[in-house]
Motif scaffolding. Structure first.
Motif, PDB file in Angstrom:
ATOM      1  N   ILE A   1       0.845  -1.199   0.000  1.00  0.00           N
ATOM      2  CA  ILE A   1       0.000   0.000   0.000  1.00  0.00           C
ATOM      3  C   ILE A   1       0.880   1.249   0.000  1.00  0.00           C
ATOM      4  O   ILE A   1       0.625   2.207  -0.730  1.00  0.00           O
ATOM      5  CB  ILE A   1      -0.941   0.006   1.223  1.00  0.00           C
ATOM      6  CG1 ILE A   1      -1.991  -1.099   1.090  1.00  0.00           C
ATOM      7  CG2 ILE A   1      -1.630   1.371   1.379  1.00  0.00           C
ATOM      8  CD1 ILE A   1      -2.901  -1.260   2.305  1.00  0.00           C
ATOM      9  N   ILE A   2       1.937   1.231   0.818  1.00  0.00           N
ATOM     10  CA  ILE A   2       2.790   2.419   0.932  1.00  0.00           C
ATOM     11  C   ILE A   2       3.490   2.706  -0.398  1.00  0.00           C
ATOM     12  O   ILE A   2       3.519   3.849  -0.867  1.00  0.00           O
ATOM     13  CB  ILE A   2       3.807   2.247   2.077  1.00  0.00           C
ATOM     14  CG1 ILE A   2       3.067   2.220   3.427  1.00  0.00           C
ATOM     15  CG2 ILE A   2       4.847   3.371   2.060  1.00  0.00           C
ATOM     16  CD1 ILE A   2       3.945   1.957   4.640  1.00  0.00           C
ATOM     17  N   ASP A   3       4.033   1.664  -1.049  1.00  0.00           N
ATOM     18  CA  ASP A   3       4.719   1.874  -2.334  1.00  0.00           C
ATOM     19  C   ASP A   3       3.741   2.384  -3.395  1.00  0.00           C
ATOM     20  O   ASP A   3       4.074   3.269  -4.192  1.00  0.00           O
ATOM     21  CB  ASP A   3       5.355   0.574  -2.827  1.00  0.00           C
ATOM     22  CG  ASP A   3       6.535   0.152  -1.955  1.00  0.00           C
ATOM     23  OD1 ASP A   3       6.937   0.946  -1.082  1.00  0.00           O
ATOM     24  OD2 ASP A   3       7.044  -0.973  -2.146  1.00  0.00           O
TER      25      ASP A   3
ATOM     26  N   GLY B   1      -6.416  -0.146  -1.177  1.00  0.00           N
ATOM     27  CA  GLY B   1      -5.725   0.260   0.047  1.00  0.00           C
ATOM     28  C   GLY B   1      -5.089   1.624  -0.143  1.00  0.00           C
ATOM     29  O   GLY B   1      -5.280   2.546   0.663  1.00  0.00           O
TER      30      GLY B   1
ATOM     31  N   ASP C   1      -7.576   4.445  -0.550  1.00  0.00           N
ATOM     32  CA  ASP C   1      -8.115   4.944   0.716  1.00  0.00           C
ATOM     33  C   ASP C   1      -7.132   5.868   1.435  1.00  0.00           C
ATOM     34  O   ASP C   1      -7.532   6.925   1.943  1.00  0.00           O
ATOM     35  CB  ASP C   1      -8.502   3.767   1.619  1.00  0.00           C
ATOM     36  CG  ASP C   1      -9.297   4.233   2.828  1.00  0.00           C
ATOM     37  OD1 ASP C   1     -10.315   4.922   2.628  1.00  0.00           O
ATOM     38  OD2 ASP C   1      -8.901   3.922   3.962  1.00  0.00           O
TER      39      ASP C   1
ATOM     40  N   ARG D   1       3.267   9.202  18.467  1.00  0.00           N
ATOM     41  CA  ARG D   1       3.018   7.938  17.802  1.00  0.00           C
ATOM     42  C   ARG D   1       1.584   7.467  18.048  1.00  0.00           C
ATOM     43  O   ARG D   1       1.112   7.450  19.172  1.00  0.00           O
ATOM     44  CB  ARG D   1       4.014   6.929  18.355  1.00  0.00           C
ATOM     45  CG  ARG D   1       3.919   5.583  17.740  1.00  0.00           C
ATOM     46  CD  ARG D   1       5.146   4.824  18.148  1.00  0.00           C
ATOM     47  NE  ARG D   1       4.798   3.447  18.371  1.00  0.00           N
ATOM     48  CZ  ARG D   1       5.702   2.493  18.543  1.00  0.00           C
ATOM     49  NH1 ARG D   1       6.966   2.792  18.561  1.00  0.00           N
ATOM     50  NH2 ARG D   1       5.330   1.264  18.717  1.00  0.00           N
ATOM     51  N   GLY D   2       0.905   7.090  16.996  1.00  0.00           N
ATOM     52  CA  GLY D   2      -0.456   6.597  17.128  1.00  0.00           C
ATOM     53  C   GLY D   2      -1.200   6.732  15.813  1.00  0.00           C
ATOM     54  O   GLY D   2      -0.995   7.707  15.093  1.00  0.00           O
ATOM     55  N   ILE D   3      -2.017   5.760  15.508  1.00  0.00           N
ATOM     56  CA  ILE D   3      -2.793   5.787  14.268  1.00  0.00           C
ATOM     57  C   ILE D   3      -4.279   5.823  14.623  1.00  0.00           C
ATOM     58  O   ILE D   3      -4.787   4.901  15.242  1.00  0.00           O
ATOM     59  CB  ILE D   3      -2.522   4.548  13.395  1.00  0.00           C
ATOM     60  CG1 ILE D   3      -1.022   4.368  13.158  1.00  0.00           C
ATOM     61  CG2 ILE D   3      -3.268   4.654  12.070  1.00  0.00           C
ATOM     62  CD1 ILE D   3      -0.672   3.134  12.351  1.00  0.00           C
TER      63      ILE D   3
ATOM     64  N   ARG E   1      -8.129   5.262  14.192  1.00  0.00           N
ATOM     65  CA  ARG E   1      -8.883   4.245  13.453  1.00  0.00           C
ATOM     66  C   ARG E   1     -10.365   4.556  13.555  1.00  0.00           C
ATOM     67  O   ARG E   1     -10.826   5.105  14.560  1.00  0.00           O
ATOM     68  CB  ARG E   1      -8.637   2.842  14.036  1.00  0.00           C
ATOM     69  CG  ARG E   1      -7.185   2.424  14.113  1.00  0.00           C
ATOM     70  CD  ARG E   1      -6.636   2.022  12.775  1.00  0.00           C
ATOM     71  NE  ARG E   1      -5.267   1.528  12.899  1.00  0.00           N
ATOM     72  CZ  ARG E   1      -4.504   1.203  11.861  1.00  0.00           C
ATOM     73  NH1 ARG E   1      -4.976   1.320  10.619  1.00  0.00           N
ATOM     74  NH2 ARG E   1      -3.284   0.780  12.043  1.00  0.00           N
TER      75      ARG E   1
ATOM     76  N   THR F   1      -5.676   6.693   9.350  1.00  0.00           N
ATOM     77  CA  THR F   1      -4.608   5.847   8.816  1.00  0.00           C
ATOM     78  C   THR F   1      -3.272   6.449   9.213  1.00  0.00           C
ATOM     79  O   THR F   1      -3.214   7.552   9.754  1.00  0.00           O
ATOM     80  CB  THR F   1      -4.699   5.743   7.280  1.00  0.00           C
ATOM     81  OG1 THR F   1      -3.834   4.691   6.819  1.00  0.00           O
ATOM     82  CG2 THR F   1      -4.274   7.037   6.582  1.00  0.00           C
ATOM     83  N   GLN F   2      -2.213   5.719   8.951  1.00  0.00           N
ATOM     84  CA  GLN F   2      -0.878   6.290   8.996  1.00  0.00           C
ATOM     85  C   GLN F   2      -0.644   6.917   7.628  1.00  0.00           C
ATOM     86  O   GLN F   2      -0.756   6.234   6.613  1.00  0.00           O
ATOM     87  CB  GLN F   2       0.154   5.182   9.281  1.00  0.00           C
ATOM     88  CG  GLN F   2       1.598   5.630   9.258  1.00  0.00           C
ATOM     89  CD  GLN F   2       2.020   6.357  10.530  1.00  0.00           C
ATOM     90  OE1 GLN F   2       1.215   6.543  11.445  1.00  0.00           O
ATOM     91  NE2 GLN F   2       3.272   6.763  10.592  1.00  0.00           N
TER      92      GLN F   2
ATOM     93  N   ARG G   1      -8.994   1.376  22.336  1.00  0.00           N
ATOM     94  CA  ARG G   1      -8.927   0.522  23.522  1.00  0.00           C
ATOM     95  C   ARG G   1      -7.476   0.202  23.876  1.00  0.00           C
ATOM     96  O   ARG G   1      -7.180  -0.258  24.966  1.00  0.00           O
ATOM     97  CB  ARG G   1      -9.759  -0.736  23.331  1.00  0.00           C
ATOM     98  CG  ARG G   1      -9.325  -1.628  22.224  1.00  0.00           C
ATOM     99  CD  ARG G   1     -10.402  -2.684  21.927  1.00  0.00           C
ATOM    100  NE  ARG G   1     -10.053  -3.434  20.746  1.00  0.00           N
ATOM    101  CZ  ARG G   1      -9.294  -4.508  20.762  1.00  0.00           C
ATOM    102  NH1 ARG G   1      -8.814  -4.969  21.888  1.00  0.00           N
ATOM    103  NH2 ARG G   1      -8.993  -5.134  19.640  1.00  0.00           N
ATOM    104  N   ARG G   2      -6.554   0.517  22.958  1.00  0.00           N
ATOM    105  CA  ARG G   2      -5.145   0.247  23.248  1.00  0.00           C
ATOM    106  C   ARG G   2      -4.453   1.405  23.959  1.00  0.00           C
ATOM    107  O   ARG G   2      -3.704   1.231  24.887  1.00  0.00           O
ATOM    108  CB  ARG G   2      -4.398  -0.048  21.964  1.00  0.00           C
ATOM    109  CG  ARG G   2      -4.509  -1.478  21.554  1.00  0.00           C
ATOM    110  CD  ARG G   2      -3.904  -1.713  20.196  1.00  0.00           C
ATOM    111  NE  ARG G   2      -4.519  -2.898  19.654  1.00  0.00           N
ATOM    112  CZ  ARG G   2      -5.685  -2.896  19.020  1.00  0.00           C
ATOM    113  NH1 ARG G   2      -6.331  -1.774  18.819  1.00  0.00           N
ATOM    114  NH2 ARG G   2      -6.200  -4.017  18.592  1.00  0.00           N
ATOM    115  N   ARG G   3      -4.687   2.587  23.416  1.00  0.00           N
ATOM    116  CA  ARG G   3      -3.942   3.717  23.956  1.00  0.00           C
ATOM    117  C   ARG G   3      -4.629   5.034  23.624  1.00  0.00           C
ATOM    118  O   ARG G   3      -5.552   5.084  22.814  1.00  0.00           O
ATOM    119  CB  ARG G   3      -2.514   3.714  23.414  1.00  0.00           C
ATOM    120  CG  ARG G   3      -2.398   3.770  21.903  1.00  0.00           C
ATOM    121  CD  ARG G   3      -1.033   3.288  21.446  1.00  0.00           C
ATOM    122  NE  ARG G   3       0.027   4.093  22.023  1.00  0.00           N
ATOM    123  CZ  ARG G   3       0.716   5.008  21.356  1.00  0.00           C
ATOM    124  NH1 ARG G   3       0.461   5.227  20.090  1.00  0.00           N
ATOM    125  NH2 ARG G   3       1.654   5.702  21.920  1.00  0.00           N
TER     126      ARG G   3
END
Lengths: 374, 124
Positions: free
Chosen positions: A39-41, A235, A238, A301-303, A305, A325-326, A357-359
């Motif tokens: 996706i990044i490329d 991907g 988006d 740092r964090g994405i 969602r 997204t990142q 729920r993670r951070r």
């Protein structure tokens, strides 16, 4: 994780994607390529060079006859009266309450023929809605299956397409299009060459007959290979549209959200005459929306969602993330979401938090598009 | 999809390598491929004592997030710090430089309870 692909629809390019080893996934009832390699490329190829997308899952409906304009004007919020042959517009279609049923592009092909392009996931519902709200009895023709749609996007896209067109693409402005007939464009009986896209880059969207899709796809990829043209999946589509701050129906805009909340008030022409949703939208316009869409970028740092909670700097829940997204370009988390329509939450530079729920991490409100801030 | 014969595998797509008394854990080629471009790897620190199926970290890809589960009971003895700066190594070399943690096995026999390469290949 084998997909039960049997019930899914496919595009005319499905075989091409499988031959290329694309990772496939379900989207809008279709089995679609999400990525070919990375996706990044693919994302960076579109930002720096060019990418070719198969977006044939999109729905296409022809609106024809003496009543064509009258039906378009009734269904959508933007003013089709301003269109002329070869001119297109972005618009939304609303419920009587002003909720967004779908967003799409309307092309004026002739005085008595408009083409409306709809999201795949909404196509059937949209068509039913259009049939049910057609008292003027205009002709509606679903041409989705016979039409393939390829998006050639990126700073080199126009150069790559130019050799296959007789006229100079410099003369084709944004949201304008050319009709090509009798094989003029890559042996296609007919083709619609549109200066539109969903990436924030210059480019074209090419409506071609389903039977010619493979030929157009292969020819363009070969022609552009030396300029970095790469096939790109949904991907990257988006992440590109999100960097460009463009809404995705089903995420950022839904029937529960009106155009003023979504920062799409510019699509609503209250003075164009009557249309579905006009009264409700006039009301909302007068009072101002209670919540609105904002863009934000992570300062640590964090994405973000979809469905994460947006919080005030002191940790009070104030809204929800609708897309995140990142960002491959900015190498930071970016997102869109809704907050109360108060300057302390919506002004660029304001601090907010995203909680999953993670951070929990800090973000700054940023006016999209994000990619032009790189 | 690459599934080396000398590893043990879990349903959650972690692998475990036991070599000279050291056990190493990472995610499989299938897992990295399903996740796509990995942009963050976050791991519990050294000396964390965990039971089987406890979460030892998370991986974030562009499209999605996934938790990492301990294949067996054990204590983390080393963490692959390289992944903080270069998470893409997990995509490039999931069984090599993309390793995640080393653990001290609570009971060395536990590994035998996991899947072998053939069984794992059948699952994926």
């Amino acid at each position: 994780m084998a997909n039960s692909a049997s019930s899914l629809q496919t595009t005319p390019l499905h075989g091409v994607h499988e031959e290329r080893g694309a990772r496939m996934m379900e989207f809008g009832g279709f089995e679609m390529p999400v990525q070919y390699d990375s996706i990044i490329d693919e994302h960076m190829a579109v930002r720096n060079d060019a990418g070719l997308f198969d977006v044939s899952h999109m729905g296409e409906v022809l609106i024809q006859g003496d009543q064509a304009l009258s039906l378009v004007q009734h269904l959508v919020t933007n003013d089709a009266e301003t269109l002329y042959d070869g001119r297109a517009m972005y618009t939304v279609m609303c419920t009587p309450d002003g909720g967004i049923i779908d967003d799409g592009i309307v092309y004026r092909r002739a005085e008595d023929e408009y083409l409306m392009v709809l999201n795949a996931a909404n196509r059937e519902r949209d068509l039913a809605w259009m049939h049910d709200h057609n008292p003027m009895d205009a002709t509606l023709r679903d041409v989705s299956t016979e039409t393939a749609l390829l998006a050639l996007q990126g700073p080199k896209a126009l150069d790559i397409a130019q050799p296959f067109l007789n006229d100079d693409l410099d003369d084709l402005s944004f949201y304008h299009f050319w009709e090509q007939s009798d094989g003029a464009f890559l042996d296609c009986e007919t083709a619609l060459i549109s200066r539109t896209g969903y990436t924030g880059e210059p480019g074209l969207e090419l409506y071609v007959p389903a039977g010619r899709a493979r030929h157009v796809w292969t020819t363009l990829l070969e022609a552009g290979a030396d300029r970095g043209l790469t096939p790109a999946g949904l991907g990257a589509r988006d992440t590109l549209r999100l960097e460009a701050g463009l809404c995705l129906h089903g995420n950022d805009i839904t029937e529960e959200i009106n155009p003023y909340e979504a920062q799409l008030g510019w699509l609503v022409k209250l003075d164009k005459g009557d249309f579905i949703g006009r009264e409700a939208l006039r009301e909302i316009h007068e009072h101002g929306p209670e919540r609105r869409l904002v863009g934000f970028m992570a300062t640590e740092r964090g994405i973000p969602r979809h469905d994460d909670v947006l919080q005030s700097p002191t940790g009070t829940a104030i809204g929800v993330v609708t897309s995140g997204t990142q960002s491959p370009l900015l190498d930071a988390g970016i997102g869109l979401g809704y907050v109360p329509n108060e300057a302390s939450y919506t002004e660029p530079g304001q601090s907010l938090q995203v909680a999953s729920r993670r951070r929990t991490f800090d973000v700054d409100v940023v006016e999209p598009p994000f990619h032009e801030k790189a | 999809m690459d599934t080396p014969d000398d590893l043990y595998y879990t349903d959650d797509h972690e692998w475990l390598r036991v070599e000279n008394g050291t056990a190493t854990v990472g995610i499989t080629d299938f897992a990295q491929s399903e996740l796509g471009d990995i942009v963050f790897v976050e791991l519990e620190p050294e000396a964390t004592e965990l039971e089987q199926d406890d979460i030892f970290g998370t991986v974030e890809a562009v499209k999605t997030v996934s938790e990492l589960y301990m294949p067996v009971d054990g204590t983390i003895t080393a963490v692959n710090d390289e992944l903080e700066l270069s998470p893409e190594v997990v995509n490039e070399d999931p069984y090599g430089d993309g390793w995640m943690i080393e653990i001290d096995l609570e009971a060395p026999g536990d590994a035998e309870e996991l899947m072998g390469a053939d069984a794992y290949a059948d699952v994926t």
